[in-house]
Motif scaffolding. Structure first.
Motif, PDB file in Angstrom:
ATOM      1  N   ALA A   1      21.806 -59.612  13.947  1.00 35.01           N
ATOM      2  CA  ALA A   1      22.847 -58.880  13.476  1.00 35.01           C
ATOM      3  C   ALA A   1      23.483 -58.470  14.184  1.00 35.01           C
ATOM      4  N   SER A   2      22.819 -57.988  15.857  1.00 35.41           N
ATOM      5  CA  SER A   2      22.904 -56.944  16.672  1.00 35.41           C
ATOM      6  C   SER A   2      24.666 -57.879  17.288  1.00 35.41           C
ATOM      7  N   ALA A   3      24.494 -58.981  17.389  1.00 32.69           N
ATOM      8  CA  ALA A   3      26.196 -59.797  16.922  1.00 32.69           C
ATOM      9  C   ALA A   3      26.711 -60.568  16.344  1.00 32.69           C
ATOM     10  N   TYR A   4      26.448 -61.223  15.214  1.00 33.11           N
ATOM     11  CA  TYR A   4      26.345 -61.860  14.079  1.00 33.11           C
ATOM     12  C   TYR A   4      26.922 -60.425  12.873  1.00 33.11           C
ATOM     13  N   PRO A   5      27.796 -60.920  11.929  1.00 34.54           N
ATOM     14  CA  PRO A   5      27.171 -60.496  10.894  1.00 34.54           C
ATOM     15  C   PRO A   5      26.353 -61.208  10.292  1.00 34.54           C
ATOM     16  N   VAL A   6      25.399 -61.078   9.591  1.00 36.11           N
ATOM     17  CA  VAL A   6      24.227 -62.270   8.341  1.00 36.11           C
ATOM     18  C   VAL A   6      24.605 -62.760   7.433  1.00 36.11           C
ATOM     19  N   ALA A   7      23.665 -63.252   7.020  1.00 34.28           N
ATOM     20  CA  ALA A   7      23.392 -64.366   5.545  1.00 34.28           C
ATOM     21  C   ALA A   7      22.289 -64.133   5.723  1.00 34.28           C
ATOM     22  N   LEU A   8      21.601 -63.886   4.844  1.00 31.71           N
ATOM     23  CA  LEU A   8      19.947 -63.524   5.043  1.00 31.71           C
ATOM     24  C   LEU A   8      19.964 -63.956   3.511  1.00 31.71           C
ATOM     25  N   LEU A   9      18.842 -65.412   3.501  1.00 28.80           N
ATOM     26  CA  LEU A   9      18.109 -66.504   2.426  1.00 28.80           C
ATOM     27  C   LEU A   9      17.127 -65.732   2.167  1.00 28.80           C
ATOM     28  N   SER A  10      16.502 -65.858   0.595  1.00 29.86           N
ATOM     29  CA  SER A  10      15.324 -65.599   0.181  1.00 29.86           C
ATOM     30  C   SER A  10      15.213 -66.088  -1.122  1.00 29.86           C
ATOM     31  N   ARG A  11      14.190 -66.971  -2.063  1.00 33.92           N
ATOM     32  CA  ARG A  11      13.837 -66.595  -3.137  1.00 33.92           C
ATOM     33  C   ARG A  11      14.147 -65.096  -4.149  1.00 33.92           C
ATOM     34  N   ASN A  12      13.127 -64.881  -3.680  1.00 36.91           N
ATOM     35  CA  ASN A  12      13.458 -63.398  -4.317  1.00 36.91           C
ATOM     36  C   ASN A  12      14.290 -62.161  -3.648  1.00 36.91           C
ATOM     37  N   PRO A  13      15.191 -61.997  -4.495  1.00 35.91           N
ATOM     38  CA  PRO A  13      15.423 -60.951  -3.154  1.00 35.91           C
ATOM     39  C   PRO A  13      15.189 -59.381  -2.566  1.00 35.91           C
TER      40      PRO A  13
ATOM     41  N   LYS B   1      24.035 -75.110  -2.539  1.00 37.47           N
ATOM     42  CA  LYS B   1      25.533 -74.741  -2.702  1.00 37.47           C
ATOM     43  C   LYS B   1      26.882 -73.798  -3.104  1.00 37.47           C
ATOM     44  N   GLY B   2      25.778 -73.135  -4.150  1.00 34.05           N
ATOM     45  CA  GLY B   2      25.985 -71.978  -4.403  1.00 34.05           C
ATOM     46  C   GLY B   2      26.032 -70.306  -3.379  1.00 34.05           C
ATOM     47  N   MET B   3      25.164 -71.087  -2.416  1.00 38.34           N
ATOM     48  CA  MET B   3      24.776 -69.601  -1.535  1.00 38.34           C
ATOM     49  C   MET B   3      26.324 -70.205  -0.308  1.00 38.34           C
ATOM     50  N   VAL B   4      26.875 -71.757  -0.151  1.00 41.26           N
ATOM     51  CA  VAL B   4      27.235 -71.304   0.708  1.00 41.26           C
ATOM     52  C   VAL B   4      28.871 -70.442   0.181  1.00 41.26           C
ATOM     53  N   GLU B   5      28.915 -71.137  -0.778  1.00 42.58           N
ATOM     54  CA  GLU B   5      30.154 -70.565  -1.980  1.00 42.58           C
ATOM     55  C   GLU B   5      30.099 -69.092  -1.915  1.00 42.58           C
ATOM     56  N   LYS B   6      29.067 -68.195  -1.864  1.00 42.76           N
ATOM     57  CA  LYS B   6      28.598 -66.980  -1.680  1.00 42.76           C
ATOM     58  C   LYS B   6      29.283 -66.445  -0.370  1.00 42.76           C
ATOM     59  N   VAL B   7      29.175 -67.262   0.878  1.00 38.98           N
ATOM     60  CA  VAL B   7      29.174 -66.665   2.370  1.00 38.98           C
ATOM     61  C   VAL B   7      30.145 -67.041   2.631  1.00 38.98           C
ATOM     62  N   LYS B   8      31.308 -67.689   1.488  1.00 35.97           N
ATOM     63  CA  LYS B   8      32.695 -68.030   2.202  1.00 35.97           C
ATOM     64  C   LYS B   8      33.179 -66.947   1.057  1.00 35.97           C
ATOM     65  N   HIS B   9      33.011 -66.383   0.206  1.00 35.58           N
ATOM     66  CA  HIS B   9      33.741 -65.703  -0.901  1.00 35.58           C
ATOM     67  C   HIS B   9      33.282 -64.112   0.158  1.00 35.58           C
ATOM     68  N   GLU B  10      32.405 -63.998   0.745  1.00 36.62           N
ATOM     69  CA  GLU B  10      32.262 -62.687   1.627  1.00 36.62           C
ATOM     70  C   GLU B  10      32.793 -62.991   3.224  1.00 36.62           C
ATOM     71  N   TYR B  11      32.843 -63.652   3.957  1.00 34.70           N
ATOM     72  CA  TYR B  11      33.391 -64.422   5.525  1.00 34.70           C
ATOM     73  C   TYR B  11      33.866 -64.398   5.355  1.00 34.70           C
ATOM     74  N   GLY B  12      35.194 -65.118   4.448  1.00 36.41           N
ATOM     75  CA  GLY B  12      36.380 -65.473   4.505  1.00 36.41           C
ATOM     76  C   GLY B  12      35.895 -67.309   3.753  1.00 36.41           C
ATOM     77  N   ASN B  13      36.706 -68.360   3.852  1.00 41.70           N
ATOM     78  CA  ASN B  13      37.047 -69.406   3.365  1.00 41.70           C
ATOM     79  C   ASN B  13      36.895 -70.257   4.065  1.00 41.70           C
TER      80      ASN B  13
END
Lengths: 250, 250, 250, 250
Positions: D25-37, D68-80
């Motif tokens: 995260a010190s270099a890039y925006p990040v997406a962090l995945l886990s089953r339990n928020p 697949k849903g995760m990838v869509e959320k990533v695109k929604h947040e960080y661009g297509n």
């Protein structure tokens, strides 16, 4: 503090050794070893003229007297209580690729001397200075990272191909030495590591191979990897890394 | 047919070497090598008195003159066109377990001589006789199985523990030799194999360890495994097997 | 003695499985498993008509109900106290070679089912019968050799090449299963082994490859090697062998 | 540039995953995945409140719809046209240590889902974004280092101990996946690496083990090693590193 904490690098020519020397010279005074002074003089000069501190010592690592003489020169230059932050064995016996029945006993002996005897004597000479760096003292600075002993290996360290009997036997032996030392000295605070350099390195000698640059390992990347190994805390030592071009078949 | 097709076994003492010698002597005349005749004499006698044919030859496998003399004695006894059905390197440098900084250069050299130089010279001496056995001739019988060159390794061939620097380096080197030779000579019809003997062998020398019999490898089982390797057809060569007691921790 | 001590072989088609079945049928009654009866019927018939004793059981090793049903049929045929002298897992998920991004989840699942789930269920079904064979009883003969569980692996068990993601992951997993079981059940007297079959096997399916016979592994040599593993005493177990043609590049 | 070049990290809890997340995260925006928020929320908050950019996405990596849903959320947040500079698979099936005959099919399936299916689906989802990052475009920044896909392994990735049948099979499989992908995608410019984390990691969950700090791997050192791997140029990729405490027995 009357003595220095330094890095000693064996096998310094115009390639990997030079890149490693420059990298570690940005943090420590260095002693650069090679049999032939012609190979280290340009690097020693470059380091000294750019604000670093380097000495070159003509050393035959396979000769115990020569190695002892090297330690004396190191102490003369950097103080009797000199400590070692990093010692890097980047030397090697000659590369030989030949049908087994054409190999001579002399070739085997030379491969043993350069790779195994050399790494053995280098380790025995530097480990006391590395161990000394694990405990603080008033005479010499404590290095910011655990003292580190790194050995440069090759594809032949883990795969012994046809026609490589003389070369690969000694590279396997070097890897065994590195593994045994990692297990013995890791608990004492010295980080011992082995690098499998799996590919052609981009140095003057390999220009003739005609490979594109992307198919050759960058010596500065090797130096960066060794530096990363050196910075690992004692809770988190890597024993072995492999390095190869992304396009390499393996 | 004026010459014989034989098996040559290096490192014949009252344990694994003896068991291998007996096994292969049931199929071929054998030549048994050891530095000290006292170690092979009882086995030579036992084989000769039970209907087999054996000679013992005092040999220092790390000395090229001694190895050359061995080949001459073999030819003198078994004919100038002698062929080799099997050659087994079961010798070893002395076992040493010591802190690295207490190891001497002499110990390393002795380990090199016994394990690496010895296996190198033994292979160079026997491979021409093994290669000869891959093609039929009028002078010498063709063996019923592909000619086979086997090296005896140890746990330290694949794991280099603390305090084993001198021993494991040379066992790694021996394994590399075996692998390179397998790749070079397999396509020429010679089967080269390496055995990782991972445990204490049940021989007179290890009685003192006080282990129960089930925790010690039976030398006859090693001999049976080597014989099985020898019987593999050239379509189906094993390069490496490991052998250990069922109760062994590994 | 009212029950039999048998061998159970999973993955019996007209190649390696058939050769293994014939070899073990010369010593034990056998149960031969395959999903499709067409593949085992000719072998069952051949064994029964040449003085051996074989039954075929249509089994999907990746389906726990099918595997349970198999054990019941074995007990019905060979007695409730049936013991297992040898159990051999020679089945496999489908071989797939494809760019990673073209692999489907279904392909991965099928590879898991065939190689990992199958070997897991087969081991859970046969280990109680193998363990039973380690102790004498009045109902069932004690086998002459330690009961043995062998898994057939491949080149992809130790090298995971590009385009082999689905196949190699499951072969690595199978090898891990074999190693864990060797360590758990070796001390209990059951010999667990893994074979790296590193090359094309000479079976009807590979005729189309156009390789010369000497470049293809003889299934009978695999069977001989498995039989040798089975005969090893409990002091001297081999965990892993590799088998490849002498001419193979590796 | 309308889209971002990010890092995606799977398996983010209060230990290794958190340390890796902070580092990248010190270099890039990040997406962090886990089953339990609950496991990623504190890390997402910490990154966002200290000048970084993070989102958390509740994801079951073993479920293709969830991925697949995760990838869509990533695109929604960080661009297509989002690209991936780094994707790190730090998730795992549950750790199980049990006698083999007590393991259930469900345990094996769960281990497969968490380690193998999960890493497979994660790789299939992120590799297109990693490949996209190998070529410049007007929509999205090109990362300063070759895009990198890293898998977290364990001791059980290279040693399958007794009682570890379910856990080690899947760790071996994960390592095979990493090796196959390294060979397939290295030539395409994506750096794939595997880390053998050989020891107990110093995270909240292992406090109860009572080990001294020096015997536990520092998660920040793992993060530093992953970052070093990410910075390697495409001429000089490491496929595998091991990391363990200096005092560890191995």
């Amino acid at each position: 503090m009357s003595s220095k904490t330094i890095a000693i690098i064996a096998g310094v020519g115009p390639g990997t050794g030079a890149a490693i020397a420059r990298k570690f010279a940005s943090a420590y005074p260095v002693a650069l070893l090679s049999r032939n002074p012609d190979t280290y003089i340009p690097i020693v000069d470059a380091i000294n003229s750019s604000g670093g501190k380097a000495i070159g010592i003509s050393t035959d690592v396979s000769d115990s007297k020569s190695v002892k003489g090297m330690v004396e020169k190191v102490k003369h230059e950097y103080g009797n209580d000199v400590k070692c932050a990093a010692a890097i064995f980047n030397a090697s016996g000659a590369f030989v690729r030949k049908p087994f029945l054409e190999l001579t006993e002399e070739v085997l002996d030379a491969s043993y001397a350069g790779s195994v005897k050399g790494s053995f004597l280098f380790s025995q000479a530097t480990l006391p200075l590395l161990l000394a760096a694990t405990t603080p003292s008033t005479s010499t600075p404590t290095p910011p990272h655990p003292p580190t002993l790194i050995f440069t290996g090759a594809t032949a360290s883990v795969k012994s191909s046809a026609l490589f009997a003389a070369f690969a036997t000694m590279k396997y032996a070097l890897r065994a030495l590195a593994q045994s030392l990692a297990r013995e000295f890791g608990p004492q605070g010295v980080h011992v590591a082995h690098a499998v350099i799996d590919g052609v390195i981009n140095v003057p000698r390999t220009q003739a191979y005609g490979l594109p640059a992307e198919a050759k390992i960058d010596p500065r990347a090797i130096a960066d990897a060794y530096w990363h190994l050196h910075t690992q805390p004692k809770t988190s030592f890597t024993w072995e890394i492999d390095i190869r071009p992304g396009v390499e078949k393996w």
